[in-house]
Write a protein that holds these residues in place. Sequence first.
Motif, PDB file in Angstrom:
ATOM      1  N   ILE A  39       0.849  -1.204   0.000  1.00  0.00           N
ATOM      2  CA  ILE A  39       0.000   0.000   0.000  1.00  0.00           C
ATOM      3  C   ILE A  39       0.878   1.246   0.000  1.00  0.00           C
ATOM      4  CG2 ILE A  39      -1.636   1.353   1.378  1.00  0.00           C
ATOM      5  CD1 ILE A  39      -2.802  -1.370   2.337  1.00  0.00           C
ATOM      6  N   GLU A  40       1.890   1.237   0.848  1.00  0.00           N
ATOM      7  CA  GLU A  40       2.793   2.387   0.934  1.00  0.00           C
ATOM      8  C   GLU A  40       3.620   2.520  -0.343  1.00  0.00           C
ATOM      9  OE1 GLU A  40       3.700   5.797   2.797  1.00  0.00           O
ATOM     10  OE2 GLU A  40       2.323   4.261   3.576  1.00  0.00           O
ATOM     11  N   LEU A  41       4.006   1.389  -0.939  1.00  0.00           N
ATOM     12  CA  LEU A  41       4.749   1.408  -2.198  1.00  0.00           C
ATOM     13  C   LEU A  41       3.931   2.115  -3.283  1.00  0.00           C
ATOM     14  CD1 LEU A  41       7.259   0.190  -3.851  1.00  0.00           C
ATOM     15  CD2 LEU A  41       5.653  -1.626  -4.492  1.00  0.00           C
ATOM     16  N   ALA A  42       2.656   1.733  -3.406  1.00  0.00           N
ATOM     17  CA  ALA A  42       1.793   2.335  -4.428  1.00  0.00           C
ATOM     18  C   ALA A  42       1.539   3.811  -4.153  1.00  0.00           C
ATOM     19  CB  ALA A  42       0.468   1.568  -4.491  1.00  0.00           C
ATOM     20  N   LYS A  43       1.341   4.183  -2.908  1.00  0.00           N
ATOM     21  CA  LYS A  43       1.108   5.590  -2.558  1.00  0.00           C
ATOM     22  C   LYS A  43       2.362   6.425  -2.818  1.00  0.00           C
ATOM     23  CE  LYS A  43      -1.228   6.165   1.424  1.00  0.00           C
ATOM     24  NZ  LYS A  43      -1.664   5.850   2.805  1.00  0.00           N
ATOM     25  N   SER A  44       3.525   5.858  -2.538  1.00  0.00           N
ATOM     26  CA  SER A  44       4.787   6.554  -2.817  1.00  0.00           C
ATOM     27  C   SER A  44       4.955   6.773  -4.317  1.00  0.00           C
ATOM     28  CB  SER A  44       5.979   5.751  -2.272  1.00  0.00           C
ATOM     29  OG  SER A  44       5.909   5.621  -0.882  1.00  0.00           O
ATOM     30  N   ALA A  45       4.620   5.733  -5.115  1.00  0.00           N
ATOM     31  CA  ALA A  45       4.748   5.844  -6.571  1.00  0.00           C
ATOM     32  C   ALA A  45       3.857   6.943  -7.123  1.00  0.00           C
ATOM     33  CB  ALA A  45       4.405   4.510  -7.219  1.00  0.00           C
ATOM     34  N   LEU A  46       2.669   7.098  -6.560  1.00  0.00           N
ATOM     35  CA  LEU A  46       1.757   8.158  -6.998  1.00  0.00           C
ATOM     36  C   LEU A  46       2.356   9.543  -6.767  1.00  0.00           C
ATOM     37  CD1 LEU A  46      -1.758   6.878  -5.818  1.00  0.00           C
ATOM     38  CD2 LEU A  46      -1.108   7.494  -8.153  1.00  0.00           C
ATOM     39  N   LYS A  47       3.182   9.653  -5.727  1.00  0.00           N
ATOM     40  CA  LYS A  47       3.806  10.952  -5.395  1.00  0.00           C
ATOM     41  C   LYS A  47       5.189  11.101  -6.010  1.00  0.00           C
ATOM     42  CE  LYS A  47       3.153  10.172  -0.933  1.00  0.00           C
ATOM     43  NZ  LYS A  47       3.141  10.324   0.534  1.00  0.00           N
ATOM     44  N   GLY A  48       5.600  10.093  -6.810  1.00  0.00           N
ATOM     45  CA  GLY A  48       6.928  10.142  -7.407  1.00  0.00           C
ATOM     46  C   GLY A  48       8.040   9.924  -6.409  1.00  0.00           C
ATOM     47  N   GLU A  49       7.723   9.228  -5.330  1.00  0.00           N
ATOM     48  CA  GLU A  49       8.700   8.964  -4.272  1.00  0.00           C
ATOM     49  C   GLU A  49       9.001   7.473  -4.195  1.00  0.00           C
ATOM     50  OE1 GLU A  49       6.843  10.575  -0.816  1.00  0.00           O
ATOM     51  OE2 GLU A  49       7.068  12.674  -1.469  1.00  0.00           O
ATOM     52  N   SER A  50       9.924   7.129  -3.309  1.00  0.00           N
ATOM     53  CA  SER A  50      10.305   5.738  -3.094  1.00  0.00           C
ATOM     54  C   SER A  50       9.845   5.286  -1.713  1.00  0.00           C
ATOM     55  CB  SER A  50      11.827   5.586  -3.209  1.00  0.00           C
ATOM     56  OG  SER A  50      12.236   4.314  -2.747  1.00  0.00           O
ATOM     57  N   LEU A  51       9.453   4.021  -1.613  1.00  0.00           N
ATOM     58  CA  LEU A  51       9.037   3.456  -0.323  1.00  0.00           C
ATOM     59  C   LEU A  51      10.116   3.646   0.731  1.00  0.00           C
ATOM     60  CD1 LEU A  51       7.232   1.620   1.505  1.00  0.00           C
ATOM     61  CD2 LEU A  51       8.385  -0.338   0.449  1.00  0.00           C
ATOM     62  N   THR A  52      11.372   3.415   0.348  1.00  0.00           N
ATOM     63  CA  THR A  52      12.458   3.450   1.334  1.00  0.00           C
ATOM     64  C   THR A  52      12.838   4.871   1.756  1.00  0.00           C
ATOM     65  OG1 THR A  52      13.998   3.175  -0.511  1.00  0.00           O
ATOM     66  CG2 THR A  52      13.432   1.204   0.748  1.00  0.00           C
ATOM     67  N   ASP A  53      12.217   5.882   1.138  1.00  0.00           N
ATOM     68  CA  ASP A  53      12.405   7.246   1.651  1.00  0.00           C
ATOM     69  C   ASP A  53      11.964   7.337   3.108  1.00  0.00           C
ATOM     70  OD1 ASP A  53      13.317   8.011  -0.823  1.00  0.00           O
ATOM     71  OD2 ASP A  53      11.450   8.994  -1.441  1.00  0.00           O
ATOM     72  N   LEU A  54      11.033   6.461   3.484  1.00  0.00           N
ATOM     73  CA  LEU A  54      10.517   6.458   4.859  1.00  0.00           C
ATOM     74  C   LEU A  54      11.601   6.167   5.886  1.00  0.00           C
ATOM     75  CD1 LEU A  54       7.102   4.555   4.574  1.00  0.00           C
ATOM     76  CD2 LEU A  54       7.413   6.963   5.128  1.00  0.00           C
ATOM     77  N   ILE A  55      12.630   5.407   5.485  1.00  0.00           N
ATOM     78  CA  ILE A  55      13.661   5.025   6.452  1.00  0.00           C
ATOM     79  C   ILE A  55      15.024   5.618   6.076  1.00  0.00           C
ATOM     80  CG2 ILE A  55      12.481   2.944   7.243  1.00  0.00           C
ATOM     81  CD1 ILE A  55      14.345   1.314   5.401  1.00  0.00           C
ATOM     82  N   ALA A  56      14.998   6.744   5.396  1.00  0.00           N
ATOM     83  CA  ALA A  56      16.251   7.382   4.977  1.00  0.00           C
ATOM     84  C   ALA A  56      17.139   7.724   6.171  1.00  0.00           C
ATOM     85  CB  ALA A  56      15.947   8.643   4.170  1.00  0.00           C
ATOM     86  N   ASN A  57      16.524   8.007   7.321  1.00  0.00           N
ATOM     87  CA  ASN A  57      17.299   8.411   8.506  1.00  0.00           C
ATOM     88  C   ASN A  57      17.680   7.244   9.412  1.00  0.00           C
ATOM     89  OD1 ASN A  57      17.161  11.081   7.712  1.00  0.00           O
ATOM     90  ND2 ASN A  57      15.364  11.544   8.972  1.00  0.00           N
ATOM     91  N   LEU A  58      17.325   6.027   9.020  1.00  0.00           N
ATOM     92  CA  LEU A  58      17.673   4.866   9.854  1.00  0.00           C
ATOM     93  C   LEU A  58      19.173   4.624   9.808  1.00  0.00           C
ATOM     94  CD1 LEU A  58      16.838   2.317  11.516  1.00  0.00           C
ATOM     95  CD2 LEU A  58      16.643   1.117   9.312  1.00  0.00           C
ATOM     96  N   LYS A  59      19.825   4.658  10.969  1.00  0.00           N
ATOM     97  CA  LYS A  59      21.260   4.392  11.055  1.00  0.00           C
ATOM     98  C   LYS A  59      21.469   2.897  11.248  1.00  0.00           C
ATOM     99  CE  LYS A  59      22.438   8.901  12.867  1.00  0.00           C
ATOM    100  NZ  LYS A  59      22.230   9.717  14.048  1.00  0.00           N
ATOM    101  N   GLU A  60      22.216   2.306  10.329  1.00  0.00           N
ATOM    102  CA  GLU A  60      22.429   0.868  10.381  1.00  0.00           C
ATOM    103  C   GLU A  60      23.863   0.560  10.809  1.00  0.00           C
ATOM    104  OE1 GLU A  60      20.181  -1.620   7.831  1.00  0.00           O
ATOM    105  OE2 GLU A  60      19.873   0.036   6.435  1.00  0.00           O
ATOM    106  N   PRO A  61      24.066  -0.575  11.496  1.00  0.00           N
ATOM    107  CA  PRO A  61      25.418  -0.898  11.969  1.00  0.00           C
ATOM    108  C   PRO A  61      26.355  -1.197  10.805  1.00  0.00           C
ATOM    109  CG  PRO A  61      23.933  -2.752  12.311  1.00  0.00           C
ATOM    110  CD  PRO A  61      23.086  -1.598  11.873  1.00  0.00           C
ATOM    111  N   GLU A  62      27.622  -0.936  11.028  1.00  0.00           N
ATOM    112  CA  GLU A  62      28.638  -1.267  10.037  1.00  0.00           C
ATOM    113  C   GLU A  62      28.822  -2.785   9.943  1.00  0.00           C
ATOM    114  OE1 GLU A  62      31.477  -0.336   7.145  1.00  0.00           O
ATOM    115  OE2 GLU A  62      30.155   1.047   8.233  1.00  0.00           O
ATOM    116  N   GLU A  63      28.728  -3.442  11.099  1.00  0.00           N
ATOM    117  CA  GLU A  63      28.919  -4.892  11.157  1.00  0.00           C
ATOM    118  C   GLU A  63      27.893  -5.515  12.107  1.00  0.00           C
ATOM    119  OE1 GLU A  63      33.795  -5.030  10.663  1.00  0.00           O
ATOM    120  OE2 GLU A  63      32.895  -5.310  12.644  1.00  0.00           O
ATOM    121  N   SER A  64      27.488  -6.735  11.794  1.00  0.00           N
ATOM    122  CA  SER A  64      26.541  -7.447  12.645  1.00  0.00           C
ATOM    123  C   SER A  64      26.775  -8.947  12.509  1.00  0.00           C
ATOM    124  CB  SER A  64      25.106  -7.101  12.225  1.00  0.00           C
ATOM    125  OG  SER A  64      24.168  -7.772  13.035  1.00  0.00           O
ATOM    126  N   ARG A  65      26.904  -9.646  13.629  1.00  0.00           N
ATOM    127  CA  ARG A  65      27.150 -11.100  13.603  1.00  0.00           C
ATOM    128  C   ARG A  65      26.363 -11.779  14.725  1.00  0.00           C
ATOM    129  NH1 ARG A  65      32.078 -13.233  11.943  1.00  0.00           N
ATOM    130  NH2 ARG A  65      31.109 -15.236  12.510  1.00  0.00           N
TER     131      ARG A  65
END
Length: 507
Positions: A380-406
């Motif tokens: 649903i969010e993917l389709a709504k983003s496409a209507l606005k010319g945006e990307s679904l993953t724009d929602l998590i642009a500010n998510l800081k991810e670890p460099e390494e994970s094990r």
Amino acid sequence: MHDFNWKKLQNGSDIRGVALEGIPGEAVNLTPEVVRVLGRAFVAWLSQKLEKPATDLTLSVGRDSRLSGPELAKAAMEGMTAAGCRVFDFGMASTPAMFKSTVTPGFDCDGAMMVTASHLPFNRNGMKFFTARGGLDKQDISDILALAENRNFADSAEPGSLEQRDFISVYADELVAEVRQGVSHPDHFDRPLQGLKIIVDAGNGAGGFYADKVLAPLGADTTGSQFLDPDGKFPNHVPNPENKQAMASICQAVIEHGADFGIIFDTDVDRGAAVDRSGRELNRNRPIALVSAIVLREHPGSTIVTDSITSEGLSQFIEGDLNGVHHRFKRGYKNVINESIRLNNEGRESWLAIETSGHGAMKENYFLDDGAYLVTILLIELAKSALKGESLTDLIANLKEPEESREFRLGLGVEDFKTYGNGVIEKLEAFASDRDDWEIASPNYEGVRVSCRSPQEGGWFLLRLSLHDPVMPLNIESNVTGGVAKIASRLLEFLKSFDELDLSPLQ
């Protein structure tokens, strides 16, 4: 069956066993005879719980694609009809669909059974049980197994009825309606996914219906979808979104076909993961962040309950960027769901309970861990983003991810592994408390979680006991290159004094 060990079939809130020969050292203990008794025991348990005679009960039975599924499902239904119940045979189904049969008008089943062992090897099988209140808990399974062991059953004077019904189409139609309403496309209301290429990987499990019965009616181009046909030998890859080979396969398919989105399910569709148009995995912390962004837009300030191994970056994102509350709880999808329900009962609004494994449950959907529903929310969010010319993953642009994970899984070579493991945790907690650059996380609900503050480490670790196995999983994340090795090295020096702990994964 006089000396049969019924308790050995319990796996938390499920039943699991070996249904087929083929793996050395794994003797068959989930036979049609055993499952016939379990069908009777479920009827007896349900009759007691609902204070309703067995002859007035309506039950549904479904299965995934496992080779042993048809025979075991048939045996379960034989046990149920012998007790006088009305039984619906759904054939190939998903675990979430089986629950939905208890709350869907026209079916309104008193109980439901799914014959599945999730992502386990081909020779395994098991059962999950539902009432309109949700999935059964650990104690409920213990009670059913006790009834099975006693086998104090009497056949009904009149056997019950057995009807074949197509429920997966009913379930799929609900998801189709959800997308149409959620997107509310101004030009293509009935086909809101028109113009989007979406690939499904069902891993030869039960999830192939999603391409034909959900995506196609919504207008999506599903060219490139793979392994949709049920095959209990799982010839292509393990149907498990946590499996590296499985995720690599769907990522490659998205890239090769230039798709906008990729979806992968586990065998019984209670878990799902996704891939963005660049072929990047949306699993573990990322889908939690995505669904949290959607939920907190609708329900500001809500508490998001996750399992214990979510990252520090996710906490910062939920609380700092989304202004929600992150409640990190124990591993185990039932633990996470029950904690979210508990918070709501106490007046603390919680609309999402989700694990890094892909199990996710939403308040609006009966707190059902439903991989197809969670993926549908993302669509649903993917389709709504496409209507606005945006990307679904724009929602998590500010998510800081670890460099390494094990994750390191440290075996315990002692019979009373829980006592020994808890001793390791207790001593590690005392050891960590004495380190100036280590800080014990609080609150913490399982094992010991420690933040490692030195610039060389820059991360955290969690050591805990496995829910069922003689194993201590050790999760380490770091925001700096080489940080995981630094943290692991310090832990190794401390853990060397525990002779019954297998440290070879760390070495």
